[in-house]
Design a protein around this motif. Sequence first.
Motif, PDB file in Angstrom:
ATOM      1  N   GLY A  69       0.847  -1.199   0.000  1.00 10.63           N
ATOM      2  CA  GLY A  69       0.000   0.000   0.000  1.00 10.63           C
ATOM      3  C   GLY A  69       0.874   1.238   0.000  1.00 10.63           C
ATOM      4  O   GLY A  69       2.076   1.151   0.273  1.00 10.63           O
ATOM      5  N   CYS A 102      -0.447   4.175   4.808  1.00 11.11           N
ATOM      6  CA  CYS A 102      -1.713   3.419   4.783  1.00 11.11           C
ATOM      7  C   CYS A 102      -1.853   2.479   5.981  1.00 11.11           C
ATOM      8  O   CYS A 102      -2.894   1.862   6.167  1.00 11.11           O
ATOM      9  N   LYS A 160       0.751   0.039   7.010  1.00  4.16           N
ATOM     10  CA  LYS A 160       1.469  -1.235   6.898  1.00  4.16           C
ATOM     11  C   LYS A 160       2.359  -1.480   8.115  1.00  4.16           C
ATOM     12  O   LYS A 160       2.327  -2.555   8.713  1.00  4.16           O
ATOM     13  N   HIS A 171       5.807  -0.775  -0.476  1.00  3.81           N
ATOM     14  CA  HIS A 171       4.865   0.037  -1.244  1.00  3.81           C
ATOM     15  C   HIS A 171       5.084  -0.204  -2.736  1.00  3.81           C
ATOM     16  O   HIS A 171       4.473   0.435  -3.570  1.00  3.81           O
ATOM     17  N   VAL A 213      -3.642  -5.870   0.247  1.00  6.64           N
ATOM     18  CA  VAL A 213      -3.573  -4.471  -0.211  1.00  6.64           C
ATOM     19  C   VAL A 213      -4.273  -3.575   0.804  1.00  6.64           C
ATOM     20  O   VAL A 213      -5.433  -3.806   1.163  1.00  6.64           O
ATOM     21  N   MET A 214      -3.539  -2.546   1.260  1.00  2.00           N
ATOM     22  CA  MET A 214      -4.078  -1.617   2.263  1.00  2.00           C
ATOM     23  C   MET A 214      -4.186  -0.220   1.683  1.00  2.00           C
ATOM     24  O   MET A 214      -3.389   0.177   0.843  1.00  2.00           O
ATOM     25  N   HIS A 215      -5.170   0.519   2.184  1.00  2.00           N
ATOM     26  CA  HIS A 215      -5.345   1.919   1.786  1.00  2.00           C
ATOM     27  C   HIS A 215      -6.043   2.631   2.931  1.00  2.00           C
ATOM     28  O   HIS A 215      -7.062   2.148   3.440  1.00  2.00           O
TER      29      HIS A 215
END
Length: 366
Positions: free
Chosen positions: A42, A46, A48, A199, A213-215
Amino acid sequence: MASITLENLAHSYLPNPGGDSDFALKEVNHIWEDGRAYALLGPSGCGKTTLLNLISGLLTPTSGSILFDDKDVTASSTAERNIAQVFQFPVVYDTMTVGQNLAFPLRNRGMDSGYVAERVQRIAQMIGLEADLHKKARGLTSDLKQKISLGRGMVRDDVNAILFDEPLTVIDPHLKWELRTQLKSLHREFGHTMIYVTHDQTEALTFAEKVVVMHEGRVLQIGTPKALFETPAHVFVGYFIGSPGMNFIPVSVTGNKAHTNGETINLNHDYGNPQGDTVLGIRPEFVRLTKSDGLPVQINRIQDVGRHKFINATLFDIEINISADGGFEIEPDMVMVEFDRANISLFCDDWRMNGKAIDQGKRGAI
Ligand code: ATP
């Protein structure tokens, strides 16, 4: 080694968090399976590192719990969790040799010297440090020092998991590929549970079996690289994965038809009558320039990168990207685009819609 379960895990750096926006990590439930290689992917900020530090015990969560196999370790220290962690910047003892640095985590736990020597040799060979074992760490390049950090992270075979936080940041670009490949073969050989924060999508997709997947503090999708590419669960995943990312076209949808600017795009699935903001997503690889079929476009620029051509075009008033084979000839009368219908995604309020498949015979022409 252990499986790691996150139960309703959330974290805020504020003492009295209120709404969702106060949380650096919004509630997540997930099981990291024993022996698998994962990437946490991400953009910067975000969440992580927050998630990684919760797993390692450097942070205590605001709510929820963490289990290693069946044991609740939420209140356990990092040492009790028995985890190896490799950070973005090298952590090495300058006065020790490369070999002593690699041996340190084993000696510290009183391992038998024969085992230590064998294991150090093995790891040094895998990460290309054999010739440097007797050199003092002081004076080595940051590339080599980070290799030592990676080696130290991998040297113990009794850890529950190995966590990597952007470990290749300081590594020279041409070495990155080599080290990633070595990490992957170390994983295959030793079978540790590995979580790798980055990232960089290339790093994530080439290293991991499953990518998280992070946001904005939220886990949006956990899937194989193929699933993230083919069936992104959220528009951010479509945009972030792929180079260039997915194209998005605002549409209105009725059944198996998407409407935009007086044109109709037939779909392979029936999406009913979705309420909310609907967009059609199509990856550049699945858009084809044509002379007479499809939707009208204007080509803005063409970038020839050898094996591929990237074409930037305007469709109605939206910029889209098209990816074609390097050998594809672009002619002046190519003024339309067609979408590969099997690879169209539809999203409502940013989340993927899974329509009902419809019979081949009932699908209209393009
Ligand atoms: P990067 O790739 O830049 O390290 P990241 O995805 O790892 O980013 P985090 O470092 O987990 O993101 O940060 C998530 C959010 O929490 C960000 O908004 C960040 O500013 C905030 N944050 C991180 N550490 C702290 C802290 N110690 N105190 C307060 N806020 C923090």
